[in-house]
Design an enzyme around this catalytic site. Structure first.
Site, PDB file in Angstrom:
ATOM      1  N   THR A  24       0.878  -1.173   0.000  1.00  0.00           N
ATOM      2  CA  THR A  24       0.000   0.000   0.000  1.00  0.00           C
ATOM      3  C   THR A  24       0.917   1.225   0.000  1.00  0.00           C
ATOM      4  O   THR A  24       2.059   1.143   0.468  1.00  0.00           O
ATOM      5  CB  THR A  24      -0.946   0.004   1.220  1.00  0.00           C
ATOM      6  OG1 THR A  24      -0.152  -0.006   2.406  1.00  0.00           O
ATOM      7  CG2 THR A  24      -1.880  -1.210   1.194  1.00  0.00           C
ATOM      8  N   VAL A  41       1.400   4.267   1.594  1.00  0.00           N
ATOM      9  CA  VAL A  41       2.053   4.820   2.779  1.00  0.00           C
ATOM     10  C   VAL A  41       2.934   3.755   3.450  1.00  0.00           C
ATOM     11  O   VAL A  41       4.054   4.044   3.874  1.00  0.00           O
ATOM     12  CB  VAL A  41       1.026   5.409   3.770  1.00  0.00           C
ATOM     13  CG1 VAL A  41       1.718   5.913   5.037  1.00  0.00           C
ATOM     14  CG2 VAL A  41       0.251   6.549   3.113  1.00  0.00           C
ATOM     15  N   CYS A  42       2.441   2.529   3.513  1.00  0.00           N
ATOM     16  CA  CYS A  42       3.219   1.454   4.143  1.00  0.00           C
ATOM     17  C   CYS A  42       4.497   1.171   3.364  1.00  0.00           C
ATOM     18  O   CYS A  42       5.556   0.956   3.956  1.00  0.00           O
ATOM     19  CB  CYS A  42       2.389   0.177   4.257  1.00  0.00           C
ATOM     20  SG  CYS A  42       0.925   0.363   5.298  1.00  0.00           S
ATOM     21  N   THR A  43       4.396   1.181   2.058  1.00  0.00           N
ATOM     22  CA  THR A  43       5.577   0.948   1.236  1.00  0.00           C
ATOM     23  C   THR A  43       6.595   2.063   1.458  1.00  0.00           C
ATOM     24  O   THR A  43       7.786   1.800   1.656  1.00  0.00           O
ATOM     25  CB  THR A  43       5.190   0.836  -0.256  1.00  0.00           C
ATOM     26  OG1 THR A  43       4.288  -0.265  -0.404  1.00  0.00           O
ATOM     27  CG2 THR A  43       6.423   0.612  -1.128  1.00  0.00           C
ATOM     28  N   LEU A  72       8.236   1.512   5.022  1.00  0.00           N
ATOM     29  CA  LEU A  72       9.207   0.434   5.142  1.00  0.00           C
ATOM     30  C   LEU A  72      10.414   0.654   4.236  1.00  0.00           C
ATOM     31  O   LEU A  72      11.529   0.258   4.587  1.00  0.00           O
ATOM     32  CB  LEU A  72       8.535  -0.914   4.917  1.00  0.00           C
ATOM     33  CG  LEU A  72       7.528  -1.220   6.044  1.00  0.00           C
ATOM     34  CD1 LEU A  72       6.731  -2.469   5.747  1.00  0.00           C
ATOM     35  CD2 LEU A  72       8.211  -1.344   7.385  1.00  0.00           C
TER      36      LEU A  72
END
Length: 156
Positions: A42, A44-46, A49
């Site tokens: 997704t 923001v998550c990408t 991380l």
């Protein structure tokens, strides 16, 4: 959680992207960082991380065990880590049991909220910041500061 009510973190075991068990109690003696996030691949998550990946030497220099946790499957984590060359272990929490233990409850059904939990070497929660809306990723400098604070001896 205020600093004077540092609770001992509840123990748990989750599978990593290789299908191997990762147990919190096995990490005793070092600071542990749990980076809860809503989902692999997704936007923001990408970004979150990949930012950890890009600052990995700074994280490694702390000596802390840094892991990502989401409700995605072991296979999803394996692909996500490979796709973005992520150096950290990703743990699968499919029923949100661990996310809920640490207050990482999302308004998204079946997902964990974005949260940063830092546990000191004695197993006490020293930092726990959850973002139920999960729209903004935590800043690496803030996470690194929380790690360094957890490495300092507990006051009084």
């Amino acid at each position: 959680m205020s600093t004077d009510e540092r609770a001992v973190a509840p123990d748990f075991t989750l599978k990593d992207g290789d299908g191997k068990d990762w147990r919190l109690s096995d990490q005793r003696g070092r600071v542990v960082v749990l980076l809860f996030y809503p989902g692999d691949e997704t936007p923001v998550c990408t970004r979150q991380l990949c930012s950890v990946r890009d600052r990995w030497e700074d994280y490694r220099a702390t000596g802390a065990e840094v892991v990502g946790v989401s409700t995605d499957s072991v296979e999803s984590h394996r692909k996500f880590a490979a796709n973005h060359s992520l150096p950290l272990r990703l743990l699968s929490d499919p029923d949100r049991r661990v996310a809920e233990m640490f207050g990482a409850k999302s308004w998204l059904p079946g997902r964990a909220a974005r949260a940063v939990v830092v546990i000191d070497a004695e197993g006490r929660v020293r930092h726990n910041r959850a973002q139920p809306l999960s729209l903004f990723r935590p800043k690496d400098d803030e996470v690194l500061s929380a790690i360094r604070a957890a490495q300092a001896p507990a006051a009084g």
